[in-house]
Design a protein around this motif. Structure first.
Motif, PDB file in Angstrom:
ATOM      1  N   CYS A   7       0.856  -1.181   0.000  1.00 30.93           N
ATOM      2  CA  CYS A   7       0.000   0.000   0.000  1.00 30.93           C
ATOM      3  C   CYS A   7       0.895   1.234   0.000  1.00 30.93           C
ATOM      4  O   CYS A   7       1.774   1.372   0.859  1.00 30.93           O
ATOM      5  N   LEU A   8       0.683   2.119  -0.959  1.00 31.46           N
ATOM      6  CA  LEU A   8       1.509   3.321  -1.066  1.00 31.46           C
ATOM      7  C   LEU A   8       1.085   4.408  -0.087  1.00 31.46           C
ATOM      8  O   LEU A   8       1.696   5.466  -0.032  1.00 31.46           O
ATOM      9  N   GLU A   9       0.052   4.138   0.705  1.00 32.56           N
ATOM     10  CA  GLU A   9      -0.379   5.077   1.749  1.00 32.56           C
ATOM     11  C   GLU A   9       0.172   4.690   3.117  1.00 32.56           C
ATOM     12  O   GLU A   9       0.731   5.510   3.810  1.00 32.56           O
ATOM     13  N   CYS A  10       0.018   3.405   3.496  1.00 30.32           N
ATOM     14  CA  CYS A  10       0.415   2.992   4.850  1.00 30.32           C
ATOM     15  C   CYS A  10       1.604   2.037   4.884  1.00 30.32           C
ATOM     16  O   CYS A  10       2.145   1.782   5.956  1.00 30.32           O
ATOM     17  N   GLY A  11       2.001   1.486   3.749  1.00 31.03           N
ATOM     18  CA  GLY A  11       3.146   0.589   3.699  1.00 31.03           C
ATOM     19  C   GLY A  11       2.849  -0.873   3.982  1.00 31.03           C
ATOM     20  O   GLY A  11       3.756  -1.700   3.982  1.00 31.03           O
ATOM     21  N   GLN A  12       1.594  -1.221   4.189  1.00 33.17           N
ATOM     22  CA  GLN A  12       1.219  -2.607   4.473  1.00 33.17           C
ATOM     23  C   GLN A  12       1.296  -3.453   3.201  1.00 33.17           C
ATOM     24  O   GLN A  12       0.835  -3.035   2.144  1.00 33.17           O
ATOM     25  N   GLY A  13       1.842  -4.649   3.322  1.00 35.00           N
ATOM     26  CA  GLY A  13       1.839  -5.588   2.207  1.00 35.00           C
ATOM     27  C   GLY A  13       0.459  -6.201   2.044  1.00 35.00           C
ATOM     28  O   GLY A  13      -0.221  -6.474   3.035  1.00 35.00           O
ATOM     29  N   ASN A  14       0.040  -6.385   0.802  1.00 38.69           N
ATOM     30  CA  ASN A  14      -1.263  -6.975   0.491  1.00 38.69           C
ATOM     31  C   ASN A  14      -1.088  -7.988  -0.637  1.00 38.69           C
ATOM     32  O   ASN A  14      -0.206  -7.837  -1.479  1.00 38.69           O
ATOM     33  N   ARG A  15      -1.947  -8.991  -0.651  1.00 39.47           N
ATOM     34  CA  ARG A  15      -2.009  -9.945  -1.771  1.00 39.47           C
ATOM     35  C   ARG A  15      -3.383  -9.785  -2.393  1.00 39.47           C
ATOM     36  O   ARG A  15      -4.389  -9.914  -1.706  1.00 39.47           O
ATOM     37  N   ILE A  16      -3.394  -9.509  -3.688  1.00 39.44           N
ATOM     38  CA  ILE A  16      -4.679  -9.351  -4.370  1.00 39.44           C
ATOM     39  C   ILE A  16      -4.718 -10.271  -5.580  1.00 39.44           C
ATOM     40  O   ILE A  16      -3.697 -10.490  -6.238  1.00 39.44           O
ATOM     41  N   PRO A  17      -5.891 -10.832  -5.859  1.00 42.62           N
ATOM     42  CA  PRO A  17      -6.019 -11.674  -7.042  1.00 42.62           C
ATOM     43  C   PRO A  17      -5.736 -10.869  -8.304  1.00 42.62           C
ATOM     44  O   PRO A  17      -6.147  -9.716  -8.421  1.00 42.62           O
ATOM     45  N   GLU A  18      -5.019 -11.462  -9.227  1.00 44.41           N
ATOM     46  CA  GLU A  18      -4.682 -10.788 -10.486  1.00 44.41           C
ATOM     47  C   GLU A  18      -5.933 -10.260 -11.179  1.00 44.41           C
ATOM     48  O   GLU A  18      -5.915  -9.180 -11.754  1.00 44.41           O
ATOM     49  N   ALA A  19      -7.031 -10.990 -11.077  1.00 50.13           N
ATOM     50  CA  ALA A  19      -8.285 -10.576 -11.720  1.00 50.13           C
ATOM     51  C   ALA A  19      -8.849  -9.284 -11.126  1.00 50.13           C
ATOM     52  O   ALA A  19      -9.665  -8.616 -11.750  1.00 50.13           O
ATOM     53  N   LYS A  20      -8.430  -8.926  -9.905  1.00 50.57           N
ATOM     54  CA  LYS A  20      -8.961  -7.723  -9.257  1.00 50.57           C
ATOM     55  C   LYS A  20      -8.034  -6.512  -9.363  1.00 50.57           C
ATOM     56  O   LYS A  20      -8.280  -5.490  -8.726  1.00 50.57           O
ATOM     57  N   LEU A  21      -6.970  -6.612 -10.152  1.00 48.49           N
ATOM     58  CA  LEU A  21      -6.031  -5.502 -10.277  1.00 48.49           C
ATOM     59  C   LEU A  21      -6.711  -4.235 -10.786  1.00 48.49           C
ATOM     60  O   LEU A  21      -6.331  -3.138 -10.429  1.00 48.49           O
ATOM     61  N   ASP A  22      -7.703  -4.403 -11.626  1.00 46.31           N
ATOM     62  CA  ASP A  22      -8.377  -3.245 -12.216  1.00 46.31           C
ATOM     63  C   ASP A  22      -9.761  -3.024 -11.607  1.00 46.31           C
ATOM     64  O   ASP A  22     -10.555  -2.254 -12.129  1.00 46.31           O
ATOM     65  N   ALA A  23     -10.040  -3.700 -10.476  1.00 43.80           N
ATOM     66  CA  ALA A  23     -11.388  -3.653  -9.920  1.00 43.80           C
ATOM     67  C   ALA A  23     -11.470  -2.964  -8.565  1.00 43.80           C
ATOM     68  O   ALA A  23     -12.342  -3.268  -7.765  1.00 43.80           O
ATOM     69  N   GLY A  24     -10.558  -2.052  -8.280  1.00 45.65           N
ATOM     70  CA  GLY A  24     -10.666  -1.275  -7.054  1.00 45.65           C
ATOM     71  C   GLY A  24     -10.233  -1.980  -5.795  1.00 45.65           C
ATOM     72  O   GLY A  24     -10.795  -1.736  -4.724  1.00 45.65           O
ATOM     73  N   ALA A  25      -9.201  -2.845  -5.857  1.00 46.13           N
ATOM     74  CA  ALA A  25      -8.701  -3.517  -4.659  1.00 46.13           C
ATOM     75  C   ALA A  25      -8.242  -2.482  -3.639  1.00 46.13           C
ATOM     76  O   ALA A  25      -7.675  -1.455  -3.988  1.00 46.13           O
ATOM     77  N   LYS A  26      -8.513  -2.763  -2.355  1.00 46.64           N
ATOM     78  CA  LYS A  26      -8.179  -1.835  -1.279  1.00 46.64           C
ATOM     79  C   LYS A  26      -7.246  -2.492  -0.278  1.00 46.64           C
ATOM     80  O   LYS A  26      -7.258  -3.707  -0.094  1.00 46.64           O
ATOM     81  N   CYS A  27      -6.474  -1.672   0.398  1.00 52.75           N
ATOM     82  CA  CYS A  27      -5.555  -2.140   1.430  1.00 52.75           C
ATOM     83  C   CYS A  27      -6.347  -2.734   2.593  1.00 52.75           C
ATOM     84  O   CYS A  27      -7.323  -2.138   3.063  1.00 52.75           O
ATOM     85  N   ALA A  28      -5.911  -3.882   3.058  1.00 49.44           N
ATOM     86  CA  ALA A  28      -6.584  -4.545   4.174  1.00 49.44           C
ATOM     87  C   ALA A  28      -6.413  -3.779   5.483  1.00 49.44           C
ATOM     88  O   ALA A  28      -7.214  -3.929   6.391  1.00 49.44           O
ATOM     89  N   THR A  29      -5.415  -2.931   5.578  1.00 49.98           N
ATOM     90  CA  THR A  29      -5.154  -2.199   6.815  1.00 49.98           C
ATOM     91  C   THR A  29      -5.820  -0.825   6.837  1.00 49.98           C
ATOM     92  O   THR A  29      -6.544  -0.494   7.766  1.00 49.98           O
ATOM     93  N   CYS A  30      -5.570  -0.012   5.796  1.00 47.87           N
ATOM     94  CA  CYS A  30      -6.058   1.381   5.839  1.00 47.87           C
ATOM     95  C   CYS A  30      -7.213   1.658   4.878  1.00 47.87           C
ATOM     96  O   CYS A  30      -7.832   2.721   4.944  1.00 47.87           O
ATOM     97  N   GLY A  31      -7.514   0.729   3.978  1.00 46.76           N
ATOM     98  CA  GLY A  31      -8.633   0.905   3.055  1.00 46.76           C
ATOM     99  C   GLY A  31      -8.321   1.751   1.834  1.00 46.76           C
ATOM    100  O   GLY A  31      -9.194   1.992   0.998  1.00 46.76           O
ATOM    101  N   ALA A  32      -7.075   2.203   1.676  1.00 43.08           N
ATOM    102  CA  ALA A  32      -6.702   3.001   0.499  1.00 43.08           C
ATOM    103  C   ALA A  32      -6.703   2.120  -0.751  1.00 43.08           C
ATOM    104  O   ALA A  32      -6.444   0.919  -0.677  1.00 43.08           O
ATOM    105  N   GLY A  33      -6.999   2.723  -1.884  1.00 40.87           N
ATOM    106  CA  GLY A  33      -6.944   1.997  -3.149  1.00 40.87           C
ATOM    107  C   GLY A  33      -5.520   1.558  -3.443  1.00 40.87           C
ATOM    108  O   GLY A  33      -4.574   2.323  -3.256  1.00 40.87           O
TER     109      GLY A  33
END
Length: 144
Positions: A7-33
């Motif tokens: 996350c470029l806002e809080c620095g938390q690492g996230n794993r997102i499905p490749e299919a959701k790269l363009d679907a508004g995935a959010k950080c699990a910690t801070c909720g930033a896109g």
């Protein structure tokens, strides 16, 4: 397949499905896109972490406020970020605020674009370029 991104806002690492790269995935910690389609200002520490971990190309504009060419390229960089949403992430690092970046990344002039993926620099481009040239420059990148 899941892609690692910081996350470029809080620095938390996230794993997102490749299919959701363009679907508004959010950080699990801070909720930033996570894949916003616009450049995000980052600190050097955050850039180092994202460059090491991100499985999606991270294109960074190294710039400074006093640099007229940097200011000219900023809207082009933002346009390219929109065009490449879901294929790459875009960040900006102010070399005046983080002068240690100059040595770390061997920056000899700005504006400078460097693309990182999976812990490695994959490409660099110096000087002012248009949005279409940035998109063309990034066309060879793929997900790790």
């Amino acid at each position: 397949m899941a892609i690692n991104v910081v996350c470029l806002e809080c620095g938390q690492g996230n794993r997102i499905p490749e299919a959701k790269l363009d679907a508004g995935a959010k950080c699990a910690t801070c909720g930033a896109g996570l894949i916003k389609g616009e450049p995000t200002e980052v600190s050097l520490d955050l850039l180092v972490k994202a460059a090491r971990i991100d499985g999606i190309p991270l294109i960074v504009d190294f710039w400074a406020a006093w640099c007229q060419p940097c200011r000219m390229m900023a809207p082009e960089f933002a346009t390219a970020a929109k065009a490449l949403k879901g294929k790459a992430r875009f960040a900006k690092l102010d070399t005046e605020a983080f002068p240690q970046a100059n040595k770390r990344y061997d920056i000899r002039g700005i504006p400078l674009l460097i693309a990182f993926q999976g812990g490695h620099e994959i490409k660099r481009q110096s000087g002012v370029i248009s949005a279409s040239k940035i998109v063309e420059w990034a066309s060879g990148f793929s997900l790790a």
